[in-house]
Design a protein around this motif. Structure first.
Motif, PDB file in Angstrom:
ATOM      1  N   HIS A 104       5.711 -75.033 -99.407  1.00 34.50           N
ATOM      2  CA  HIS A 104       6.614 -75.710 -98.474  1.00 34.50           C
ATOM      3  C   HIS A 104       7.917 -76.109 -99.161  1.00 34.50           C
ATOM      4  N   ALA A 105       7.824 -76.501-100.435  1.00 33.51           N
ATOM      5  CA  ALA A 105       9.010 -76.934-101.186  1.00 33.51           C
ATOM      6  C   ALA A 105       9.848 -75.766-101.685  1.00 33.51           C
ATOM      7  N   HIS A 106       9.332 -74.538-101.553  1.00 30.12           N
ATOM      8  CA  HIS A 106      10.057 -73.338-101.983  1.00 30.12           C
ATOM      9  C   HIS A 106      10.859 -72.803-100.796  1.00 30.12           C
ATOM     10  N   ARG A 107      12.131 -72.543-101.015  1.00 34.11           N
ATOM     11  CA  ARG A 107      13.014 -72.170 -99.913  1.00 34.11           C
ATOM     12  C   ARG A 107      12.635 -70.853 -99.235  1.00 34.11           C
ATOM     13  N   ASP A 108      11.835 -70.019 -99.884  1.00 34.78           N
ATOM     14  CA  ASP A 108      11.532 -68.703 -99.332  1.00 34.78           C
ATOM     15  C   ASP A 108      10.190 -68.624 -98.611  1.00 34.78           C
ATOM     16  N   PHE A 109       9.517 -69.767 -98.416  1.00 33.11           N
ATOM     17  CA  PHE A 109       8.216 -69.749 -97.754  1.00 33.11           C
ATOM     18  C   PHE A 109       8.192 -70.752 -96.597  1.00 33.11           C
ATOM     19  N   ARG A 110       7.414 -70.399 -95.568  1.00 33.38           N
ATOM     20  CA  ARG A 110       7.283 -71.236 -94.385  1.00 33.38           C
ATOM     21  C   ARG A 110       5.809 -71.327 -94.002  1.00 33.38           C
ATOM     22  N   VAL A 111       5.273 -72.549 -93.988  1.00 30.02           N
ATOM     23  CA  VAL A 111       3.870 -72.764 -93.623  1.00 30.02           C
ATOM     24  C   VAL A 111       3.741 -72.711 -92.104  1.00 30.02           C
ATOM     25  N   VAL A 112       2.870 -71.832 -91.608  1.00 32.30           N
ATOM     26  CA  VAL A 112       2.737 -71.624 -90.163  1.00 32.30           C
ATOM     27  C   VAL A 112       1.381 -72.073 -89.621  1.00 32.30           C
ATOM     28  N   GLY A 113       0.444 -72.432 -90.494  1.00 33.16           N
ATOM     29  CA  GLY A 113      -0.861 -72.852 -90.011  1.00 33.16           C
ATOM     30  C   GLY A 113      -1.702 -73.434 -91.125  1.00 33.16           C
ATOM     31  N   ALA A 114      -2.619 -74.326 -90.749  1.00 31.72           N
ATOM     32  CA  ALA A 114      -3.539 -74.937 -91.711  1.00 31.72           C
ATOM     33  C   ALA A 114      -4.812 -75.331 -90.975  1.00 31.72           C
ATOM     34  N   ALA A 115      -5.896 -75.476 -91.728  1.00 27.96           N
ATOM     35  CA  ALA A 115      -7.183 -75.864 -91.148  1.00 27.96           C
ATOM     36  C   ALA A 115      -8.039 -76.545 -92.198  1.00 27.96           C
ATOM     37  N   ASP A 116      -8.702 -77.636 -91.796  1.00 27.64           N
ATOM     38  CA  ASP A 116      -9.607 -78.346 -92.696  1.00 27.64           C
ATOM     39  C   ASP A 116     -10.572 -79.181 -91.861  1.00 27.64           C
ATOM     40  N   ALA A 117     -11.829 -79.231 -92.288  1.00 28.57           N
ATOM     41  CA  ALA A 117     -12.846 -79.995 -91.565  1.00 28.57           C
ATOM     42  C   ALA A 117     -12.783 -81.483 -91.876  1.00 28.57           C
ATOM     43  N   GLN A 118     -12.060 -81.874 -92.920  1.00 31.21           N
ATOM     44  CA  GLN A 118     -11.928 -83.278 -93.328  1.00 31.21           C
ATOM     45  C   GLN A 118     -13.289 -83.913 -93.643  1.00 31.21           C
ATOM     46  N   ILE A 119     -14.145 -83.179 -94.324  1.00 32.57           N
ATOM     47  CA  ILE A 119     -15.464 -83.686 -94.685  1.00 32.57           C
ATOM     48  C   ILE A 119     -15.474 -84.020 -96.172  1.00 32.57           C
ATOM     49  N   GLY A 120     -15.724 -85.288 -96.496  1.00 33.68           N
ATOM     50  CA  GLY A 120     -15.717 -85.713 -97.890  1.00 33.68           C
ATOM     51  C   GLY A 120     -16.959 -85.301 -98.645  1.00 33.68           C
ATOM     52  N   LYS A 121     -18.122 -85.414 -98.016  1.00 38.34           N
ATOM     53  CA  LYS A 121     -19.404 -85.054 -98.610  1.00 38.34           C
ATOM     54  C   LYS A 121     -20.210 -84.270 -97.580  1.00 38.34           C
ATOM     55  N   PRO A 122     -21.214 -83.492 -98.014  1.00 38.69           N
ATOM     56  CA  PRO A 122     -22.022 -82.744 -97.041  1.00 38.69           C
ATOM     57  C   PRO A 122     -22.634 -83.619 -95.956  1.00 38.69           C
ATOM     58  N   SER A 123     -22.918 -84.873 -96.291  1.00 36.25           N
ATOM     59  CA  SER A 123     -23.532 -85.781 -95.328  1.00 36.25           C
ATOM     60  C   SER A 123     -22.514 -86.474 -94.425  1.00 36.25           C
ATOM     61  N   SER A 124     -21.224 -86.282 -94.712  1.00 38.53           N
ATOM     62  CA  SER A 124     -20.179 -86.958 -93.945  1.00 38.53           C
ATOM     63  C   SER A 124     -19.960 -86.277 -92.599  1.00 38.53           C
ATOM     64  N   ARG A 125     -19.411 -87.042 -91.674  1.00 39.58           N
ATOM     65  CA  ARG A 125     -19.101 -86.480 -90.367  1.00 39.58           C
ATOM     66  C   ARG A 125     -17.744 -85.780 -90.404  1.00 39.58           C
ATOM     67  N   LEU A 126     -17.532 -84.885 -89.444  1.00 38.82           N
ATOM     68  CA  LEU A 126     -16.264 -84.181 -89.310  1.00 38.82           C
ATOM     69  C   LEU A 126     -15.132 -85.196 -89.159  1.00 38.82           C
ATOM     70  N   GLY A 127     -14.103 -85.058 -89.960  1.00 41.01           N
ATOM     71  CA  GLY A 127     -12.940 -85.936 -89.866  1.00 41.01           C
ATOM     72  C   GLY A 127     -12.970 -87.157 -90.754  1.00 41.01           C
ATOM     73  N   SER A 128     -14.072 -87.395 -91.481  1.00 41.46           N
ATOM     74  CA  SER A 128     -14.210 -88.636 -92.246  1.00 41.46           C
ATOM     75  C   SER A 128     -13.225 -88.754 -93.404  1.00 41.46           C
ATOM     76  N   LEU A 129     -12.784 -87.633 -93.945  1.00 38.50           N
ATOM     77  CA  LEU A 129     -11.893 -87.680 -95.117  1.00 38.50           C
ATOM     78  C   LEU A 129     -10.456 -88.028 -94.731  1.00 38.50           C
ATOM     79  N   ARG A 130     -10.097 -87.797 -93.479  1.00 37.25           N
ATOM     80  CA  ARG A 130      -8.783 -88.181 -92.946  1.00 37.25           C
ATOM     81  C   ARG A 130      -7.617 -87.610 -93.756  1.00 37.25           C
ATOM     82  N   CYS A 131      -7.743 -86.357 -94.140  1.00 37.48           N
ATOM     83  CA  CYS A 131      -6.673 -85.732 -94.927  1.00 37.48           C
ATOM     84  C   CYS A 131      -5.635 -85.023 -94.063  1.00 37.48           C
ATOM     85  N   ASN A 132      -5.990 -84.663 -92.822  1.00 36.92           N
ATOM     86  CA  ASN A 132      -5.080 -83.873 -92.002  1.00 36.92           C
ATOM     87  C   ASN A 132      -3.821 -84.643 -91.607  1.00 36.92           C
TER      88      ASN A 132
END
Length: 401
Positions: free
Chosen positions: A20-48
């Protein structure tokens, strides 16, 4: 010129930020489940939310082990073969040699490495990049890398996988990691060794002092009034603060407490057990202070407590702040973390691909796609501790070392 980039297992955005910080690249999509541990629920890591705040793209919250790659491509609005770069950095916890269980069993999360091939086949990027623990390429579970490489080769890619100590590339931290690069047939396969051939970083550029030495002092549990991210946890137990104050500055550890009867009494039961058994190993790093004039030791995802590693400030009586950890991890000063849940903020730092290294990977990918070798200034991410003057031709560096 603008090359498209998508990021699966995007986390808080360390890998994406380098592009993203490089002038020649453009981020068009991303995906993450935000799971901190296998036992965690979807979204628990809150990284998105952190990713969106810094990259400007809202990641899909999906389980990448289950969702259809075709569905991801369609949501991103991409045609097959339209994407230039796929970033794919699945969880590394199942590979790390630090976790004793990984020597006995194959963590189910490790299968996500093989899953990457399905995304590559569906998206058909020109280049795919993967960063993970050293053991992905050299460890007991390296069959996951071998399987991925075989599958990528089958569908027409040329693959390289190797390990690197990132301090060699200017990161102020002893962080050894695997890097896997795959290029579509017809493109040159270049690696970080090619990028750094004939170049070397001055030793003074990769020290804790260079990275965080000018930050203002703060107390444990306090945030600096001009930077809310310059904050660390409080010490809830008075004994922990006493122990921290007794540990010598600039590289001291709890093992130094044994030198005096007055400080030996501050040892906890676990430390006393280690002393009795005489099995030191890396245990002195726990409650250890960083050295000012050396790189930091590896910053892991559970870096939110002085009892988890050599994470204490060189001379202030506290854990290094989120800001300090982030600078040592190659994040620029401009990056914003959500510190409302402090433990998550530390995990976001420790889990990340260092953006400084990701920025160099962006330079490498541009070289692969255009044939133009980057200059030394292209390897420095603005706002981090590495400067163009720190990079010298190898023969000059050897003369002045």
């Amino acid at each position: 010129m603008s090359f498209t980039v998508a990021d699966i297992f995007s986390g808080a955005g360390g890998m994406s930020l380098g592009f993203h910080a490089h002038r020649d690249f453009r981020v068009v999509g991303a995906a993450d489940a935000q799971i901190g541990k296998p036992s965690s629920r979807l979204g628990s890591l809150r990284c998105n939310d952190t990713y969106q705040a810094n990259i400007g793209v809202n990641p899909l919250e999906v389980d990448l082990a289950k969702v259809s790659p075709a569905a991801i491509r369609e949501v991103w609005g991409l045609k097959r073969g339209q994407l230039d770069v796929l970033l794919a950095c699945p969880p590394c916890s199942g590979f790390s040699r630090i976790t004793a269980a990984n020597h006995l069993r194959d963590d189910p999360r490790n299968s996500l490495v093989g899953r990457i091939a399905a995304y590559v086949e569906e998206l058909r990027p020109k280049v795919m990049l993967l960063e993970n623990a050293r053991e992905l390429v050299k460890g007991k579970q390296r069959h996951h890398f071998v399987g991925l490489a075989d599958e990528l080769t089958r569908i027409g890619y040329v693959v390289s996988g190797d390990t690197h100590m990132f301090s060699r590339f200017g990161l102020p931290q002893l962080r050894e990691r695997s890097l896997v690069i795959a290029v579509d047939a017809g493109l040159p396969l270049l690696t970080m060794d090619d990028l750094w051939a004939g170049r070397e970083v001055r030793k003074a550029a990769v020290t804790v002092r260079r990275a965080i030495g000018r930050l203002p002092a703060v107390g444990a549990g306090e945030a600096h009034p001009e930077d809310e991210i310059h904050v660390s946890p409080t010490f809830k137990q008075g004994r922990t603060m006493e122990r921290m104050r007794a540990i010598p500055a600039d590289g001291g550890s709890w093992a130094d407490l044994l030198k005096s009867p007055d400080t030996e009494q501050l040892l906890n039961p676990a430390q006393l057990k280690i002393v009795e058994a005489g099995r030191w190993g890396s245990h002195p790093d726990v409650y250890g202070r960083m050295w000012w004039d050396e790189p930091a030791r590896t910053i892991k995802r559970e870096c939110s407590h002085v009892g988890n590693g050599r994470y204490a400030h060189p001379d202030q009586d506290r854990l290094c702040t989120v800001r300090e950890m982030a600078l040592l991890q190659g994040f620029p000063r401009s990056f914003r973390f959500d510190v409302s849940i402090l433990g998550n903020a530390y995990r976001h730092v420790g889990d990340a691909v260092p953006p400084l290294i990701a920025h160099q990977l962006a330079a490498l990918v541009k070289w692969i796609l255009t044939g133009q070798r980057p200059a030394a200034r292209d390897l420095c991410l603005r706002g981090t501790s590495l400067r163009p003057g720190d990079i010298r031709p190898v023969e000059v560096a050897e003369l002045v070392a």
